[in-house]
Motif scaffolding. Structure first.
Motif, mmCIF file in Angstrom:
data_model
loop_
_atom_site.group_PDB
_atom_site.id
_atom_site.type_symbol
_atom_site.label_atom_id
_atom_site.label_comp_id
_atom_site.label_asym_id
_atom_site.label_seq_id
_atom_site.Cartn_x
_atom_site.Cartn_y
_atom_site.Cartn_z
ATOM 1 N N LEU A 68 -36.663 -28.539 -37.559
ATOM 2 C CA LEU A 68 -35.403 -27.799 -37.537
ATOM 3 C C LEU A 68 -34.939 -27.447 -38.946
ATOM 4 O O LEU A 68 -34.436 -26.341 -39.194
ATOM 5 C CB LEU A 68 -34.335 -28.622 -36.811
ATOM 6 C CG LEU A 68 -32.979 -27.952 -36.628
ATOM 7 C CD1 LEU A 68 -33.113 -26.711 -35.751
ATOM 8 C CD2 LEU A 68 -31.982 -28.926 -36.010
ATOM 9 N N PHE A 69 -35.127 -28.370 -39.880
ATOM 10 C CA PHE A 69 -34.699 -28.106 -41.253
ATOM 11 C C PHE A 69 -35.419 -26.897 -41.830
ATOM 12 O O PHE A 69 -34.807 -26.046 -42.485
ATOM 13 C CB PHE A 69 -34.956 -29.335 -42.126
ATOM 14 C CG PHE A 69 -34.551 -29.144 -43.567
ATOM 15 C CD1 PHE A 69 -33.249 -29.388 -43.968
ATOM 16 C CD2 PHE A 69 -35.469 -28.710 -44.518
ATOM 17 C CE1 PHE A 69 -32.867 -29.203 -45.292
ATOM 18 C CE2 PHE A 69 -35.106 -28.526 -45.835
ATOM 19 C CZ PHE A 69 -33.795 -28.774 -46.232
ATOM 20 N N ARG A 70 -36.711 -26.787 -41.577
ATOM 21 C CA ARG A 70 -37.459 -25.682 -42.175
ATOM 22 C C ARG A 70 -37.155 -24.360 -41.469
ATOM 23 O O ARG A 70 -37.220 -23.297 -42.090
ATOM 24 C CB ARG A 70 -38.953 -26.004 -42.173
ATOM 25 C CG ARG A 70 -39.268 -27.187 -43.096
ATOM 26 C CD ARG A 70 -40.736 -27.423 -43.258
ATOM 27 N NE ARG A 70 -41.398 -26.341 -43.966
ATOM 28 C CZ ARG A 70 -42.709 -26.266 -44.143
ATOM 29 N NH1 ARG A 70 -43.497 -27.212 -43.642
ATOM 30 N NH2 ARG A 70 -43.242 -25.253 -44.793
ATOM 31 N N VAL A 71 -36.822 -24.409 -40.184
ATOM 32 C CA VAL A 71 -36.350 -23.197 -39.514
ATOM 33 C C VAL A 71 -35.063 -22.716 -40.175
ATOM 34 O O VAL A 71 -34.892 -21.526 -40.472
ATOM 35 C CB VAL A 71 -36.128 -23.471 -38.013
ATOM 36 C CG1 VAL A 71 -35.324 -22.350 -37.364
ATOM 37 C CG2 VAL A 71 -37.465 -23.631 -37.301
ATOM 38 N N TYR A 72 -34.157 -23.646 -40.404
ATOM 39 C CA TYR A 72 -32.888 -23.331 -41.068
ATOM 40 C C TYR A 72 -33.115 -22.825 -42.489
ATOM 41 O O TYR A 72 -32.469 -21.871 -42.943
ATOM 42 C CB TYR A 72 -32.020 -24.589 -41.048
ATOM 43 C CG TYR A 72 -31.211 -24.890 -42.276
ATOM 44 C CD1 TYR A 72 -30.073 -24.148 -42.591
ATOM 45 C CD2 TYR A 72 -31.565 -25.954 -43.116
ATOM 46 C CE1 TYR A 72 -29.320 -24.452 -43.716
ATOM 47 C CE2 TYR A 72 -30.822 -26.264 -44.233
ATOM 48 C CZ TYR A 72 -29.692 -25.508 -44.541
ATOM 49 O OH TYR A 72 -28.951 -25.809 -45.649
ATOM 50 N N ALA A 73 -34.082 -23.433 -43.194
ATOM 51 C CA ALA A 73 -34.264 -23.136 -44.609
ATOM 52 C C ALA A 73 -35.130 -21.910 -44.854
ATOM 53 O O ALA A 73 -34.845 -21.115 -45.757
ATOM 54 C CB ALA A 73 -34.888 -24.349 -45.312
ATOM 55 N N GLU A 74 -36.189 -21.730 -44.069
ATOM 56 C CA GLU A 74 -37.223 -20.763 -44.424
ATOM 57 C C GLU A 74 -37.206 -19.496 -43.585
ATOM 58 O O GLU A 74 -38.062 -18.628 -43.770
ATOM 59 C CB GLU A 74 -38.595 -21.437 -44.348
ATOM 60 C CG GLU A 74 -38.727 -22.586 -45.342
ATOM 61 C CD GLU A 74 -40.075 -23.276 -45.286
ATOM 62 O OE1 GLU A 74 -41.046 -22.635 -44.836
ATOM 63 O OE2 GLU A 74 -40.163 -24.448 -45.689
ATOM 64 N N LEU A 75 -36.270 -19.378 -42.652
ATOM 65 C CA LEU A 75 -36.083 -18.119 -41.936
ATOM 66 C C LEU A 75 -34.773 -17.488 -42.402
ATOM 67 O O LEU A 75 -33.812 -18.194 -42.709
ATOM 68 C CB LEU A 75 -36.057 -18.350 -40.425
ATOM 69 C CG LEU A 75 -37.360 -18.865 -39.810
ATOM 70 C CD1 LEU A 75 -37.193 -19.070 -38.307
ATOM 71 C CD2 LEU A 75 -38.525 -17.922 -40.085
ATOM 72 N N PRO A 76 -34.714 -16.162 -42.447
ATOM 73 C CA PRO A 76 -33.528 -15.515 -43.018
ATOM 74 C C PRO A 76 -32.338 -15.526 -42.071
ATOM 75 O O PRO A 76 -32.486 -15.643 -40.848
ATOM 76 C CB PRO A 76 -34.018 -14.082 -43.260
ATOM 77 C CG PRO A 76 -35.068 -13.867 -42.216
ATOM 78 C CD PRO A 76 -35.761 -15.195 -42.066
#
Length: 672
Positions: A378-386
């Motif tokens: 979830l963190f990387r979805v939040y961080a790495e998607l615009p």
């Protein structure tokens, strides 16, 4: 010709009747180990002749694998599509065409033939095949429980002769694509015109019509809907599909827990009535439309997400889910099994140990897969998607849905094994969990206790006499900051491979809540990324630029190197909206100031690194600087590499940028 001679009557086919047949049919048959030798095509041919009463004197039916080929009856269109299209390599195509030729001359391609398939319990020493004036029946393979798979054909109104006690029987589908004329015509056209040219626009249409990923759509259009079977595509096949290896590996997981029968049904009626239409300019697009229609009828239509999003998710490698199913959990979570409504679960007996189950065959497993794939990423979805991306925007709704399901008192999840320091069985933990037994639909075969939150069950014994460790299951609805929950934590063996308790804690915790708030914050402009401190942490960026004596670009790049899991050159340019010259200029500034070093390192995807120790990692884990690994809480594995699952995050990105700069400012930053 006798049963011991695995030969086909077709001289040109005999050389093809080898282990390559199962590779050509991969994903459409079961028990591939049974197909490893010669004679599968001959076995199908001879079984057809026997059923039709056309075999030579004394000829018996043959054997092909474990009998799952019998599902092709009424569904041969799936095989025909694979045989016809350009991506299929020639060695597989030749075997598929040989099978189709045999099929066209058999009763299996006769829509008037009254054929059934099923399971039969045969008497010991009974015949493998029987035939008389009423018809014929043939045992074609083994099934669990000592049963045999069979095919029979009725010649008149009376039932055909039997092989034993029929336990299950089904009429094969009739009237669909695949009569003898259609099959022969398709074979002749492929040999006359060559395979059907590939159409990338048809792939795009199938993707848009279903919401599946481009790789899954391309494989489906080639008749390779596989549900986990990994087709070994050569360079030529990958070039035609225009897919990378990682995309192929992801695409084959798209169908999830579908069986070969599900996949055959999906593709059975997608070919045109006249096979010649396949070679028309719009031929494959019409096939794509029919596949999309069949897919939507069975699985619904997912939200179409950008290709860049799919690529990012494939890099995340959420191993329990394909990229398409992962994205759908965010964009269409109500349609995901186990997420759309509460799950009532119970513990049932099995041969090895009791385990939780639910009314829907796959509902609980799909829910667990979603929980275990989504929360750690979830963190990387939040961080790495615009900002504005449909997957990122769907995260708050998905988190709410997961929390709602976890709050249902009827849900049981895995809490791991009982710690050896606590005991070796239920008898050792009654002082902790009480003596009340678990009350479910069926009494459990092993000792058990249930304190309302935790159920402890003794392990069963395997065939070698080894006893499994006792298992702990818990009801997340009752898990919290209380004595029962502390008792559970003290009793379970700590294992990163039984993460459900930690996932539940984190999902309900303050860090997850702050991440959800950040996603919903309109301050991040659409199309920009939280990984860019220009937008997510401008105050920290300003302090860093002043403290380092560098411009804003160099300071932003430095903060990204300090904190981000995978700051590859490509990712940094995407997140920051930079072209290569601007990126190089910022990197040169950091090198000149001694804040970074240039190098080439395996699987890094970048040329700029923090000074100090570098820790290697094998796939799917990410190598990185030791300083950053400590900041992110990553632990080294036994071999000194970063090959343990990463911990759940403890900060949002602005908080992480701030903490990293605090360490640097305090003289505890990375150094040689």
């Amino acid at each position: 010709m006798t049963a011991s001679e695995p030969l086909t009557a077709r001289a040109g086919t005999a050389a093809l009747d080898d282990h390559g047949v199962v590779a050509a049919l991969g994903g459409l048959v079961d028990g591939t180990g049974y197909w490893s030798g010669k004679g599968a095509l001959a076995g199908i041919e001879r079984t057809g002749r026997y059923l039709a009463g056309r075999g030579e004197q004394g000829e018996e039916p043959g054997r092909a694998g474990e009998g799952s080929w019998s599902r092709f009856i009424g569904r041969i269109g799936a095989v025909a599509l694979r045989a016809a299209v350009e991506p299929t390599r020639d060695e597989r195509r030749r075997r598929l065409l040989a099978l189709l030729e045999i099929w066209a001359d058999s009763p299996f391609a006769d829509p008037r033939a009254r054929i059934r398939t099923g399971l039969v319990r045969m008497a010991e020493g009974g015949p493998e095949a029987v035939r008389d004036e009423r018809g014929a029946a043939v045992a074609v393979g083994w099934a669990p429980g000592g049963l045999r798979k069979f095919v029979d054909l009725r010649a008149g109104e009376a039932d055909p002769p039997g092989l034993g006690t029929v336990e299950e029987v089904t009429d094969v589908p009739r009237g669909g694509w695949g009569d003898a004329g259609q099959v022969r015509r398709l074979v002749d056209l492929v040999r006359e015109r060559g395979p059907v040219p590939w159409d990338l626009d048809a792939v795009a249409g199938l993707r848009d019509g279903t919401g599946m990923g481009r790789a899954a759509a391309s494989l489906a259009l080639a008749g390779m809907v596989s549900g986990g079977y990994l087709p070994h595509l050569d360079d030529r096949e990958r070039r035609i599909h225009r897919l990378k290896v990682a995309e192929i590996e992801d695409g084959v997981r798209e169908p999830g827990r579908t069986s070969p029968l599900d996949r055959l049904d999906l593709m059975a009626a997608v070919l045109p009535e006249d096979p010649a239409e396949l070679w028309e300019p719009q031929g494959m697009r019409a096939v794509a439309e029919r596949i999309a229609h069949a897919w939507r009828e069975r699985y619904g239509r997912r939200t179409v997400v950008p290709e860049r999003t799919f690529g990012t998710v494939i890099e995340l490698n959420p191993s329990r889910l394909s990229a398409g199913r992962f994205c759908a959990a965010f964009t269409d979570h109500a349609s995901i099994r186990g997420l759309g409504s509460d799950l009532d679960t119970w513990i049932r007996n099995s041969d090895f140990r009791p385990f939780p189950t639910a009314a829907g065959e796959w509902d609980l497993l799909d829910f667990e897969d979603t929980l275990r794939a989504v929360v750690p990423n979830l963190f990387r979805v939040y961080a790495e998607l615009p900002a504005g991306d449909p997957v990122r925007a769907g995260a708050p709704g998905l988190v709410r849905a997961l929390r709602e399901r976890l709050n249902h008192p009827g849900l049981l999840l895995d809490a791991g094994n009982l710690s050896r320091t606590v005991g070796d069985g239920v008898a050792d933990v009654r002082d902790r969990f009480g003596s009340r037994p678990y009350a479910g639909p069926e009494p459990l075969d092993v000792a058990n206790v249930d304190d309302g939150l935790t159920v402890v069950v003794d392990g069963g014994v395997d065939r070698t006499g080894t006893r499994f460790r006792p298992k702990l299951y818990f009801r997340p609805a009752f898990y919290g900051d209380d004595e029962r929950s502390r008792t559970l934590l003290e009793a379970r063996a700590g294992s990163r491979y039984d993460p459900d308790v930690e996932l539940v804690e984190w999902l309900r915790g303050p860090v997850c809540e702050r991440i959800v708030e950040r996603i919903g914050d309109p301050a991040l402009p659409p199309g920009t990324y939280e990984t860019n401190p220009v937008f997510s942490a401008p105050d920290v960026l300003g302090r860093a630029a002043r403290g380092l004596g560098v411009d804003e670009d160099a300071a932003a790049l430095y903060l990204q190197l300090l904190t981000l899991y995978a700051p590859s050159d490509r990712n940094v340019r995407t997140w920051n909206g930079w072209k290569a010259p601007r990126h190089r200029e910022a990197a040169d500034v950091l090198v000149e100031h001694g804040l970074a070093v240039e190098d080439r390192r395996a699987r890094a995807g970048r040329r700029l690194f923090l000074p100090g120790e570098w820790i290697h990692a094998g796939k799917p884990y990410q190598p990185m600087e030791a300083w950053k690994a400590e900041l992110l809480g990553l632990e080294r594995s036994y071999n000194g590499r970063l090959e343990n699952p990463p911990p759940l995050p403890t900060r949002t990105l602005p908080e992480l940028f701030a903490r990293a700069w605090e360490l640097v400012e305090g003289g505890r930053g990375p150094s040689v």
